[in-house]
Design a protein around this motif. Structure first.
Motif, short mmCIF file in Angstrom:
data_model
loop_
_atom_site.label_atom_id
_atom_site.label_comp_id
_atom_site.label_asym_id
_atom_site.label_seq_id
_atom_site.Cartn_x
_atom_site.Cartn_y
_atom_site.Cartn_z
N ASP A 120 -11.05 0.67 -4.92
CA ASP A 120 -11.88 1.00 -3.77
C ASP A 120 -11.69 -0.03 -2.67
N GLU A 121 -12.32 0.20 -1.53
CA GLU A 121 -12.19 -0.59 -0.29
C GLU A 121 -11.81 -2.06 -0.47
N GLU A 122 -12.79 -2.90 -0.84
CA GLU A 122 -12.56 -4.34 -0.92
C GLU A 122 -11.53 -4.68 -1.99
N GLU A 123 -11.67 -4.01 -3.12
CA GLU A 123 -10.73 -4.22 -4.22
C GLU A 123 -9.31 -3.84 -3.78
N LYS A 124 -9.18 -2.73 -3.08
CA LYS A 124 -7.88 -2.26 -2.61
C LYS A 124 -7.27 -3.26 -1.64
N ASP A 125 -8.04 -3.73 -0.68
CA ASP A 125 -7.54 -4.71 0.29
C ASP A 125 -7.04 -5.97 -0.40
N SER A 126 -7.78 -6.44 -1.38
CA SER A 126 -7.39 -7.65 -2.11
C SER A 126 -6.10 -7.42 -2.89
N SER B 220 -3.33 3.97 -7.84
CA SER B 220 -4.55 3.64 -7.12
C SER B 220 -4.75 2.13 -7.16
N GLU C 42 -3.77 -5.18 -2.23
CA GLU C 42 -2.66 -5.04 -1.27
C GLU C 42 -2.16 -6.40 -0.82
N ASP D 50 0.83 -1.21 0.00
CA ASP D 50 0.00 0.00 0.00
C ASP D 50 0.86 1.26 0.00
#
Length: 151
Positions: free
Chosen positions: A54-60, A51, A62, A42
């Protein structure tokens, strides 16, 4: 087979050993997975202006990027060791293993420290062992496999 190829194969085996010992430790002690690789990914993405979604997509993303960085480290150190072993052959596994393990540990921990994700000066003894032992498993396996592939 060339030195880099042997090193990649040895590094892959070492990475499997690291993952097995890490997940075994998590199973035995009931501890959660480390968030450090994902947090490092991250921070790298932020510094690069990327970028991750978004939230869930970003966590996955990372999580995936953190895991992939671990594979790159394991394969890269193995390839470098295979290349450095050259014609003279690798050092004995009992000597090379701890050196490779510490190199892999440094390759993970130093960037994470520089990024501000962790501060090893604040780690407990248990945290050091949780990091050191899997990396030693990586190093010993990588060294032994490279030695075996040269025979």
């Amino acid at each position: 087979m060339g030195g880099v190829t042997r090193g990649l194969l040895a590094g892959a085996a070492g990475t499997v050993a690291l993952n097995l010992s890490t997940y075994g430790d998590m199973l035995l002690r009931g501890r959660p997975a480390s968030g450090l690789p994902a947090e490092a990914a991250d921070r790298i993405a932020d510094r690069a202006g990327l970028s991750l979604g978004d939230e869930e997509e970003k966590d996955s993303r990372e999580e995936a990027a953190g895991a992939l960085m671990g594979y790159v480290t394991g394969l890269g150190i193995g390839a470098l060791y295979g290349l450095m072993s050259g014609r003279r052959g690798p050092a004995p596994a009992w000597l090379a293993g701890p050196v490779l393990g510490l190199a892999a540990m440094a390759a993970s921990d130093v960037p994470a420290s520089v990024l501000g994700v962790t501060d090893p000066t604040r780690w407990s003894g248990g945290m050091w062992l949780s990091d050191l032992l899997p990396h030693l498993a990586y190093g010993m396996t990588t060294a032994a496999v490279l030695q075996a592939l040269r025979q």
